[in-house]
Design a protein around this motif. Sequence first.
Motif, PDB file in Angstrom:
ATOM      1  N   GLY A 201       0.729  -1.100  -0.015  1.00  0.00           N
ATOM      2  CA  GLY A 201       0.075   0.140   0.010  1.00  0.00           C
ATOM      3  C   GLY A 201       0.843   1.246   0.067  1.00  0.00           C
ATOM      4  N   CYS A 202       1.989   1.468   1.045  1.00  0.00           N
ATOM      5  CA  CYS A 202       2.666   2.456   1.090  1.00  0.00           C
ATOM      6  C   CYS A 202       4.213   2.194   0.489  1.00  0.00           C
ATOM      7  N   PHE A 203       4.374   0.721   0.301  1.00  0.00           N
ATOM      8  CA  PHE A 203       5.839   0.486  -0.288  1.00  0.00           C
ATOM      9  C   PHE A 203       6.589   0.550   0.883  1.00  0.00           C
ATOM     10  N   MET A 204       6.496   0.497   1.916  1.00  0.00           N
ATOM     11  CA  MET A 204       7.592   0.792   2.870  1.00  0.00           C
ATOM     12  C   MET A 204       7.939  -0.879   3.776  1.00  0.00           C
ATOM     13  N   LYS A 205       9.117  -0.866   4.041  1.00  0.00           N
ATOM     14  CA  LYS A 205       9.336  -2.250   4.667  1.00  0.00           C
ATOM     15  C   LYS A 205       8.697  -2.278   6.141  1.00  0.00           C
ATOM     16  N   ILE A 206       8.309  -3.559   6.432  1.00  0.00           N
ATOM     17  CA  ILE A 206       7.714  -3.628   7.802  1.00  0.00           C
ATOM     18  C   ILE A 206       8.594  -4.461   8.526  1.00  0.00           C
TER      19      ILE A 206
END
Length: 237
Positions: A201-206
């Motif tokens: 969705g936001c393309f950030m690593k979790i």
Amino acid sequence: MKEYINKLIELARIDKTIDDFGPKIEEVQAKLKRAESDKAAIEKEIAAIEEEVKECEVKKKKNELHLQELAEKLQELEKKSAQVKTEKELKAIQLEEDIAKEQINFANDEIARLENLCETKQEEIEALKERLKEAEEKLAAIRQEVQKELEAIEAERQEYFAKKDALIKEIPQQILAFYEKIRRWAGNTAVVPVRKQACMGCFMKINDKTYAGVIKGEEITTCPHCGRILYIEEEEQ
Ligand SMILES: [Zn+2]
């Protein structure tokens, strides 16, 4: 909980499909609008040329009146010339006659020119009327076609609404409310997959902990960055 996550994925998919009907309907309706504006453009063109024909006829009438006046004048001059006494008077009348004759020639030429012009414009109108007929036939066909297409789209849309209704009944109210709350700002990306440990969705690593939670699927996990509901795609597991 895994069951509900799967149902949410399905629900998000259905919601997106339902939303996608909007542009499809617009596209079909645009076809009809194009055909309508084609027809309207021809009608406008015809009206404009009909106006020109009217002006042309008025000008022709004016010249015909003028011609009549000149003919009368010429008759008067003829009468007068029969009564003149001096050479000088005769010359003056002849000059007037010459001018009147010249004006008659000019008026005749002008009438001929205008007749030609009116006729050409009338021919243009006839040709446009042919085109209008074609445009009207095309419009009628498109109208029918569009109606059929819209009915088919509507039937399909109703199927998805029914699917959604059935699915909603299987999801607890609380989970549904949670999904709807995210959907209000995230639209059709309220439920997104995790790929390469990143939220799609936001393309950030979790982080690892969140990632592990998503893999376990024991509870609904949201992205720590954007708040969307996360899931693992089958092939990622
Ligand atoms: Zn995110």
